[in-house]
Design an enzyme around this catalytic site. Structure first.
Site, PDB file in Angstrom:
ATOM      1  N   GLN A   1      -8.332  -8.195  -3.319  1.00  0.00           N
ATOM      2  CA  GLN A   1      -8.727  -7.158  -2.363  1.00  0.00           C
ATOM      3  C   GLN A   1     -10.150  -6.676  -2.657  1.00  0.00           C
ATOM      4  O   GLN A   1     -10.944  -6.430  -1.745  1.00  0.00           O
ATOM      5  CB  GLN A   1      -7.726  -5.998  -2.423  1.00  0.00           C
ATOM      6  CG  GLN A   1      -7.971  -4.913  -1.401  1.00  0.00           C
ATOM      7  CD  GLN A   1      -7.838  -5.377   0.038  1.00  0.00           C
ATOM      8  OE1 GLN A   1      -6.850  -5.976   0.415  1.00  0.00           O
ATOM      9  NE2 GLN A   1      -8.851  -5.114   0.858  1.00  0.00           N
TER      10      GLN A   1
ATOM     11  N   LYS B   1      12.821  -7.211   0.887  1.00  0.00           N
ATOM     12  CA  LYS B   1      11.835  -7.983   0.140  1.00  0.00           C
ATOM     13  C   LYS B   1      10.534  -7.175   0.026  1.00  0.00           C
ATOM     14  O   LYS B   1       9.774  -7.061   0.982  1.00  0.00           O
ATOM     15  CB  LYS B   1      11.553  -9.311   0.845  1.00  0.00           C
ATOM     16  CG  LYS B   1      10.574 -10.168   0.089  1.00  0.00           C
ATOM     17  CD  LYS B   1       9.439 -10.559   1.009  1.00  0.00           C
ATOM     18  CE  LYS B   1       8.221 -11.092   0.350  1.00  0.00           C
ATOM     19  NZ  LYS B   1       7.614 -10.337  -0.723  1.00  0.00           N
TER      20      LYS B   1
ATOM     21  N   GLY C   1       2.198 -11.125  10.162  1.00  0.00           N
ATOM     22  CA  GLY C   1       2.979 -10.554  11.263  1.00  0.00           C
ATOM     23  C   GLY C   1       3.224 -11.577  12.366  1.00  0.00           C
ATOM     24  O   GLY C   1       4.335 -11.693  12.891  1.00  0.00           O
TER      25      GLY C   1
ATOM     26  N   ASN D   1       0.800  -1.242   0.000  1.00  0.00           N
ATOM     27  CA  ASN D   1       0.000   0.000   0.000  1.00  0.00           C
ATOM     28  C   ASN D   1       0.826   1.282   0.000  1.00  0.00           C
ATOM     29  O   ASN D   1       0.328   2.327  -0.398  1.00  0.00           O
ATOM     30  CB  ASN D   1      -1.014  -0.005   1.142  1.00  0.00           C
ATOM     31  CG  ASN D   1      -0.376  -0.001   2.504  1.00  0.00           C
ATOM     32  OD1 ASN D   1       0.714  -0.538   2.691  1.00  0.00           O
ATOM     33  ND2 ASN D   1      -1.037   0.594   3.465  1.00  0.00           N
TER      34      ASN D   1
ATOM     35  N   GLU E   1       4.516  -3.888  12.156  1.00  0.00           N
ATOM     36  CA  GLU E   1       3.430  -2.918  11.989  1.00  0.00           C
ATOM     37  C   GLU E   1       2.328  -3.627  11.231  1.00  0.00           C
ATOM     38  O   GLU E   1       2.550  -4.089  10.110  1.00  0.00           O
ATOM     39  CB  GLU E   1       3.895  -1.687  11.203  1.00  0.00           C
ATOM     40  CG  GLU E   1       4.888  -0.814  11.929  1.00  0.00           C
ATOM     41  CD  GLU E   1       4.352  -0.173  13.192  1.00  0.00           C
ATOM     42  OE1 GLU E   1       3.114  -0.174  13.402  1.00  0.00           O
ATOM     43  OE2 GLU E   1       5.170   0.314  13.984  1.00  0.00           O
TER      44      GLU E   1
ATOM     45  N   CYS F   1      -3.181   1.632   6.651  1.00  0.00           N
ATOM     46  CA  CYS F   1      -3.410   1.037   7.975  1.00  0.00           C
ATOM     47  C   CYS F   1      -3.869   2.099   8.972  1.00  0.00           C
ATOM     48  O   CYS F   1      -4.433   1.771  10.004  1.00  0.00           O
ATOM     49  CB  CYS F   1      -2.193   0.278   8.466  1.00  0.00           C
ATOM     50  SG  CYS F   1      -0.671   1.167   8.258  1.00  0.00           S
TER      51      CYS F   1
ATOM     52  N   GLU G   1       8.874   3.137  14.573  1.00  0.00           N
ATOM     53  CA  GLU G   1       9.560   3.463  13.334  1.00  0.00           C
ATOM     54  C   GLU G   1       9.627   4.983  13.206  1.00  0.00           C
ATOM     55  O   GLU G   1       8.863   5.707  13.808  1.00  0.00           O
ATOM     56  CB  GLU G   1       8.780   2.909  12.141  1.00  0.00           C
ATOM     57  CG  GLU G   1       8.576   1.408  12.225  1.00  0.00           C
ATOM     58  CD  GLU G   1       8.238   0.809  10.871  1.00  0.00           C
ATOM     59  OE1 GLU G   1       9.149   0.708  10.039  1.00  0.00           O
ATOM     60  OE2 GLU G   1       7.076   0.455  10.654  1.00  0.00           O
TER      61      GLU G   1
ATOM     62  N   GLU H   1     -10.345  -5.326  10.099  1.00  0.00           N
ATOM     63  CA  GLU H   1      -9.760  -4.412   9.125  1.00  0.00           C
ATOM     64  C   GLU H   1     -10.155  -4.840   7.717  1.00  0.00           C
ATOM     65  O   GLU H   1      -9.927  -5.975   7.319  1.00  0.00           O
ATOM     66  CB  GLU H   1      -8.237  -4.391   9.242  1.00  0.00           C
ATOM     67  CG  GLU H   1      -7.641  -3.344   8.329  1.00  0.00           C
ATOM     68  CD  GLU H   1      -6.133  -3.253   8.433  1.00  0.00           C
ATOM     69  OE1 GLU H   1      -5.476  -4.302   8.349  1.00  0.00           O
ATOM     70  OE2 GLU H   1      -5.628  -2.130   8.567  1.00  0.00           O
TER      71      GLU H   1
HETATM   72  P1  ADP Z   1      -0.822  -7.521   2.621  1.00  0.00           P
HETATM   73  O1  ADP Z   1      -0.753  -8.347   1.380  1.00  0.00           O
HETATM   74  O2  ADP Z   1      -2.188  -7.328   3.158  1.00  0.00           O
HETATM   75  O3  ADP Z   1       0.004  -6.291   2.556  1.00  0.00           O
HETATM   76  P2  ADP Z   1       0.756  -9.591   3.845  1.00  0.00           P
HETATM   77  O4  ADP Z   1       1.029  -9.749   5.291  1.00  0.00           O
HETATM   78  O5  ADP Z   1       0.168 -10.720   3.106  1.00  0.00           O
HETATM   79  O6  ADP Z   1      -0.144  -8.320   3.790  1.00  0.00           O
HETATM   80  O7  ADP Z   1       2.065  -9.182   3.081  1.00  0.00           O
HETATM   81  C1  ADP Z   1       3.018  -8.277   3.612  1.00  0.00           C
HETATM   82  C2  ADP Z   1       4.403  -8.722   3.196  1.00  0.00           C
HETATM   83  O8  ADP Z   1       4.686  -9.967   3.849  1.00  0.00           O
HETATM   84  C3  ADP Z   1       4.559  -8.989   1.708  1.00  0.00           C
HETATM   85  O9  ADP Z   1       5.838  -8.557   1.280  1.00  0.00           O
HETATM   86  C4  ADP Z   1       4.432 -10.481   1.625  1.00  0.00           C
HETATM   87  O10 ADP Z   1       5.076 -11.027   0.497  1.00  0.00           O
HETATM   88  C5  ADP Z   1       5.145 -10.906   2.882  1.00  0.00           C
HETATM   89  N1  ADP Z   1       4.824 -12.276   3.319  1.00  0.00           N
HETATM   90  C6  ADP Z   1       3.721 -12.999   3.050  1.00  0.00           C
HETATM   91  N2  ADP Z   1       3.794 -14.224   3.591  1.00  0.00           N
HETATM   92  C7  ADP Z   1       4.995 -14.292   4.214  1.00  0.00           C
HETATM   93  C8  ADP Z   1       5.689 -15.297   4.968  1.00  0.00           C
HETATM   94  N3  ADP Z   1       5.169 -16.491   5.178  1.00  0.00           N
HETATM   95  N4  ADP Z   1       6.900 -14.990   5.457  1.00  0.00           N
HETATM   96  C9  ADP Z   1       7.427 -13.775   5.269  1.00  0.00           C
HETATM   97  N5  ADP Z   1       6.860 -12.802   4.559  1.00  0.00           N
HETATM   98  C10 ADP Z   1       5.662 -13.048   4.031  1.00  0.00           C
END
Ligand code: ADP
Length: 476
Positions: free
Chosen positions: A326, A170, A228, A147, A245, A279, A457, A378
């Site tokens: 979404q 990443k 998270g 986002n 976060e 958020c 942060e 949310e």
């Molecule tokens: P959203 O897609 O709602 O922003 P996510 O929590 O799915 O929330 O994604 C946030 C970040 O976490 C992205 O970069 C996603 O690729 C990463 N992510 C998703 N699954 C995992 C995982 N199992 N381990 C670490 N990072 C992940």
């Protein structure tokens, strides 16, 4: 294909993922390399190798590099903002504003390089003195959501580098374009090989490898609560530092004595701008009964005038939802809100535009209750609900009746209530007569309860996460 950046080189990799414009799904922005576990480990190895020299290197050189990155982002903010809006779907002014903010963040942390402080104290034992210093945490894994495709990476990468850490970054799968553009700028700023690495790819491969690798000493994550918790459990297992976060269900309280215009602006901007995909968005308007009818009417009138459309068109107020998944989630919540008995006053319809995209009119529920799913979970879309209350006390209790605690707002002309609310609302950030979304970069950002975990942060408070403290005793 846009490549990953590992150990000072762009590495193409085998698989590529198309980056699709949510305003026009026929528009493919580009193909972006997808790293696997082995490439992620290469990046971690490079960051590990580069760490000792970077941690002890010239502060002036480090500050200059961050400043150069910030200057280039600012000089190219229109182009970077356009790319951002094209891949994420927020409007062009929002995209350009976010790009500019990323530049300012790098400039801010260029200054912070030289402002990291320690303490010098006497000892309880005669003849001994004590120094308390901060040292970098080590290799930092940075996992970001879609986002804020450039601002969130910037507010994690800039302090990480400023305080002497090396980085494996990443980005979210949906927005590799801004991440890659940022990495390309960083790649030309003079950092030694391995200090900064970009690994694009799926969370379960790239993200999970970062979480599980013993060499990554700190993980900073922004995203969903579910992921998270996974990040937390993985890093806890091996005692890595972690900063999370996650979501919010941010209340905006409107009292009878509020300036109606101020309240409506705070509500509409806070809930629906950036398509509600923030958020910090306010999704619960908790409104005192005396002003409730006027507030609800005025919000509906304002929403009717908003133009939903292609993010890149100059007359667009609200861009598309980020992707099909979404959009389905937003529509699902709208159906749930109706089924639970809230009244959908306006919006909530899928819209057709000239190009195929994920267009949704801002959905405004009224006469809702705080125990409905639309008030508790949310949604992360342009969906908000108004809940009537009798008194300030009831409003405060309802504002706090949530598992989250990121941002909270109040609109009132009463100093007494504003002051009381600032003190007693259970949130990391409080807004008085201003939208719950929209924060500065030089002050701490973060929440409490289910919204955040770990230290704050942004601003100088970022040092808490990106450094570790050392206490040194010297016998004179
Ligand atoms: P959203 O897609 O709602 O922003 P996510 O929590 O799915 O929330 O994604 C946030 C970040 O976490 C992205 O970069 C996603 O690729 C990463 N992510 C998703 N699954 C995992 C995982 N199992 N381990 C670490 N990072 C992940």
């Amino acid at each position: 294909m846009k490549a990953n950046y590992i150990n000072g080189r762009f590495v193409a990799g085998s698989a590529g993922r198309p980056n699709i414009n949510p305003s026009n799904t026929d528009d493919v922005i580009g193909l972006y390399a997808q790293a696997d576990e082995a490439e992620t480990r290469d990046a971690i190895a490079a960051a590990t190798e580069a760490f000792p020299a970077w941690a002890c290197g010239s502060l002036q050189a480090r500050a200059d590099m961050l400043d150069r990155i910030g200057s280039e982002i600012l000089a190219r903010k229109d182009e970077l903002g356009l790319l951002l809006s094209r891949e994420e779907g927020k409007t062009l002014p929002e995209g350009i504003g976010e790009a500019a903010r990323a530049g300012q963040i790098f400039k801010f942390f260029a200054g912070e390089v030289l402002r990291l402080r320690g303490d010098h104290l006497g000892s309880v034992r005669p003849g001994i003195e004590v120094d308390v210093t901060r040292e970098p945490a080590g290799v930092v894994g940075i996992i970001t959501p879609w986002n804020f495709p450039i601002a969130i990476p910037a507010w994690k990468i800039a302090p990480a580098l400023a305080y002497g850490n090396t980085v494996v970054f990443k980005p979210a799968e949906l927005v590799p374009g801004s991440a890659w553009a940022l990495a390309e700028i960083i790649s030309r700023a003079g950092l030694p090989a391995g200090v900064f690495n970009l690994v694009m790819g799926p969370g379960r491969a790239v993200g999970q490898t970062l979480i599980d690798d013993q060499r990554v000493r700190a993980i900073t994550f922004t995203g969903s609560g579910v992921t998270g918790r996974r990040v937390l459990l993985g890093s806890m297992e091996r005692l890595a530092k972690v900063q999370l976060e996650m979501g919010g269900k941010n209340p905006l309280v409107v009292l009878d004595d509020a300036d109606l215009e101020v309240a409506v602006t705070a509500a509409v901007q806070g809930a629906f701008y950036s398509t509600g995909q923030r958020c910090t968005a306010s999704s619960r308007f908790i409104v005192q009964k005396g002003i409730y009818p006027r507030f609800v009417d005025a919000v509906a009138t304002r929403l009717a005038a908003l133009r939903v459309g292609d993010a890149l068109r100059p007359d667009t107020d609200i861009g598309p939802v980020v992707d099909a998944g979404q959009l389905a989630q937003d529509l699902d919540y709208i159906a749930k809100g109706r089924a639970e008995g809230a009244r959908l006053l306006c919006g909530g319809d899928e819209l057709r535009r000239d190009t195929p995209g994920f267009y949704l009119s801002p959905a405004f529920f009224v006469d809702a209750h705080n125990d409905m799913a639309i008030a508790r979970e949310e949604i992360f879309g342009p969906v908000a609900c108004a809940i009537p209350v009798a008194s300030y006390e009831e409003a405060l209790a309802m504002a706090n009746d949530t598992e989250f605690g990121l941002s909270a707002g109040i609109c009132t002309t009463s100093l007494k209530h504003a002051t009381h609310f600032k003190r007693h609302v259970q949130a990391g950030m409080v807004m008085v007569n201003v939208a719950t979304a929209g924060v500065d970069y030089h002050v701490p950002f973060g929440g409490r309860k289910g919204s955040s975990l770990g230290s704050r942060e942004q601003g100088s408070y970022a040092a808490e996460f990106f450094t570790t403290v050392k206490t040194a005793y010297t016998a004179a």
